[in-house]
Design a protein around this motif. Structure first.
Motif, PDB file in Angstrom:
ATOM      1  N   GLY A 132      26.948  -4.158 -20.664  1.00  0.00           N
ATOM      2  CA  GLY A 132      25.796  -4.797 -20.028  1.00  0.00           C
ATOM      3  C   GLY A 132      25.544  -6.192 -20.554  1.00  0.00           C
ATOM      4  O   GLY A 132      26.146  -6.628 -21.533  1.00  0.00           O
ATOM      5  N   ARG A 133      24.651  -6.884 -19.866  1.00  0.00           N
ATOM      6  CA  ARG A 133      24.255  -8.242 -20.259  1.00  0.00           C
ATOM      7  C   ARG A 133      22.781  -8.217 -20.648  1.00  0.00           C
ATOM      8  O   ARG A 133      21.953  -7.683 -19.923  1.00  0.00           O
ATOM      9  CB  ARG A 133      24.479  -9.218 -19.100  1.00  0.00           C
ATOM     10  N   VAL A 134      22.478  -8.841 -21.800  1.00  0.00           N
ATOM     11  CA  VAL A 134      21.112  -8.873 -22.312  1.00  0.00           C
ATOM     12  C   VAL A 134      20.751 -10.322 -22.601  1.00  0.00           C
ATOM     13  O   VAL A 134      21.580 -11.105 -23.049  1.00  0.00           O
ATOM     14  CB  VAL A 134      20.987  -8.038 -23.610  1.00  0.00           C
ATOM     15  N   THR A 135      19.496 -10.654 -22.333  1.00  0.00           N
ATOM     16  CA  THR A 135      18.995 -11.995 -22.630  1.00  0.00           C
ATOM     17  C   THR A 135      17.743 -11.889 -23.485  1.00  0.00           C
ATOM     18  O   THR A 135      17.009 -10.893 -23.399  1.00  0.00           O
ATOM     19  CB  THR A 135      18.682 -12.789 -21.342  1.00  0.00           C
ATOM     20  N   GLY A 136      17.502 -12.903 -24.273  1.00  0.00           N
ATOM     21  CA  GLY A 136      16.286 -12.964 -25.072  1.00  0.00           C
ATOM     22  C   GLY A 136      15.157 -13.681 -24.363  1.00  0.00           C
ATOM     23  O   GLY A 136      14.073 -13.852 -24.910  1.00  0.00           O
ATOM     24  N   VAL A 137      15.405 -14.094 -23.114  1.00  0.00           N
ATOM     25  CA  VAL A 137      14.428 -14.849 -22.328  1.00  0.00           C
ATOM     26  C   VAL A 137      14.019 -14.003 -21.108  1.00  0.00           C
ATOM     27  O   VAL A 137      14.834 -13.789 -20.215  1.00  0.00           O
ATOM     28  CB  VAL A 137      15.023 -16.200 -21.866  1.00  0.00           C
ATOM     29  N   PRO A 138      12.783 -13.522 -21.065  1.00  0.00           N
ATOM     30  CA  PRO A 138      12.361 -12.631 -19.977  1.00  0.00           C
ATOM     31  C   PRO A 138      12.596 -13.193 -18.572  1.00  0.00           C
ATOM     32  O   PRO A 138      13.001 -12.451 -17.674  1.00  0.00           O
ATOM     33  CB  PRO A 138      10.862 -12.422 -20.232  1.00  0.00           C
ATOM     34  N   ARG A 139      12.382 -14.481 -18.377  1.00  0.00           N
ATOM     35  CA  ARG A 139      12.508 -15.040 -17.024  1.00  0.00           C
ATOM     36  C   ARG A 139      13.956 -15.084 -16.533  1.00  0.00           C
ATOM     37  O   ARG A 139      14.204 -15.325 -15.356  1.00  0.00           O
ATOM     38  CB  ARG A 139      11.853 -16.412 -16.937  1.00  0.00           C
ATOM     39  N   GLN A 140      14.921 -14.852 -17.428  1.00  0.00           N
ATOM     40  CA  GLN A 140      16.328 -14.842 -17.045  1.00  0.00           C
ATOM     41  C   GLN A 140      16.825 -13.442 -16.687  1.00  0.00           C
ATOM     42  O   GLN A 140      17.991 -13.267 -16.359  1.00  0.00           O
ATOM     43  CB  GLN A 140      17.195 -15.412 -18.171  1.00  0.00           C
ATOM     44  N   ALA A 141      15.952 -12.455 -16.756  1.00  0.00           N
ATOM     45  CA  ALA A 141      16.357 -11.063 -16.542  1.00  0.00           C
ATOM     46  C   ALA A 141      15.830 -10.520 -15.221  1.00  0.00           C
ATOM     47  O   ALA A 141      14.775 -10.915 -14.741  1.00  0.00           O
ATOM     48  CB  ALA A 141      15.848 -10.203 -17.690  1.00  0.00           C
ATOM     49  N   SER A 142      16.582  -9.589 -14.667  1.00  0.00           N
ATOM     50  CA  SER A 142      16.144  -8.858 -13.477  1.00  0.00           C
ATOM     51  C   SER A 142      15.647  -7.466 -13.829  1.00  0.00           C
ATOM     52  O   SER A 142      14.976  -6.821 -13.039  1.00  0.00           O
ATOM     53  CB  SER A 142      17.297  -8.747 -12.479  1.00  0.00           C
ATOM     54  N   LEU A 143      16.032  -6.987 -15.015  1.00  0.00           N
ATOM     55  CA  LEU A 143      15.550  -5.710 -15.531  1.00  0.00           C
ATOM     56  C   LEU A 143      14.807  -5.971 -16.836  1.00  0.00           C
ATOM     57  O   LEU A 143      15.320  -6.640 -17.728  1.00  0.00           O
ATOM     58  CB  LEU A 143      16.710  -4.753 -15.813  1.00  0.00           C
ATOM     59  N   PHE A 144      13.594  -5.445 -16.929  1.00  0.00           N
ATOM     60  CA  PHE A 144      12.769  -5.567 -18.133  1.00  0.00           C
ATOM     61  C   PHE A 144      12.667  -4.164 -18.707  1.00  0.00           C
ATOM     62  O   PHE A 144      12.158  -3.255 -18.047  1.00  0.00           O
ATOM     63  CB  PHE A 144      11.393  -6.125 -17.774  1.00  0.00           C
ATOM     64  N   ILE A 145      13.158  -3.968 -19.918  1.00  0.00           N
ATOM     65  CA  ILE A 145      13.196  -2.649 -20.536  1.00  0.00           C
ATOM     66  C   ILE A 145      12.114  -2.559 -21.609  1.00  0.00           C
ATOM     67  O   ILE A 145      12.064  -3.382 -22.523  1.00  0.00           O
ATOM     68  CB  ILE A 145      14.578  -2.383 -21.184  1.00  0.00           C
ATOM     69  N   GLY A 146      11.242  -1.554 -21.483  1.00  0.00           N
ATOM     70  CA  GLY A 146      10.217  -1.319 -22.492  1.00  0.00           C
ATOM     71  C   GLY A 146       8.860  -1.861 -22.098  1.00  0.00           C
ATOM     72  O   GLY A 146       8.673  -2.384 -21.002  1.00  0.00           O
TER      73      GLY A 146
END
Length: 122
Positions: free
Chosen positions: A71-85
């Motif tokens: 998978g791909r993970v980012t430390g920047v919320p606005r760059q993500a399509s899935l927010f976990i937690g």
């Protein structure tokens, strides 16, 4: 073997039990024993994920698990399509908000679980 991600509930159980060091050692051993470069594929087709700092299990452990699964993970919320937690603040309509359990269940079941069963409601 290259498509496995710490295959087997024994290895995942070590992770879930909170023994991060033992989990990392076992995964490194498995990568070393596998032919070619180790890369799981479970989350390879999933959008980029952001893992909440308030997640449980801890963010670093989930981050590592997602990466091991391709998978791909980012430390920047606005760059993500899935927010976990857990998410505080305003939510974007274009982002799917999921429980950490989605990652854990997907790994233990060796298949990506339906997002609808893990949606976090505000």
């Amino acid at each position: 073997m290259s498509s496995r991600v710490c295959r087997g509930n024994h290895l995942f159980g070590v992770f879930w039990a909170g023994s991060g060091r033992a989990h990392s050692q076992l995964c490194r051993q498995e990568r070393h024993l596998s032919a070619g470069q180790y890369q799981g594929t479970l989350f390879a087709d999933q959008p980029t994920m952001f893992i909440s700092p308030a997640s449980d299990p801890p963010r670093a452990k989930l981050w590592e698990l997602v990466l091991l699964c391709g998978g791909r993970v980012t430390g920047v919320p606005r760059q993500a399509s899935l927010f976990i937690g857990p998410c505080q603040g305003r939510r974007k309509e274009t982002v799917t908000y999921l429980s950490e359990k989605w990652i854990l269940d997907s790994v233990t079941q060796h298949t990506v679980c339906a997002c609808e069963d893990y949606l976090l409601r505000q």
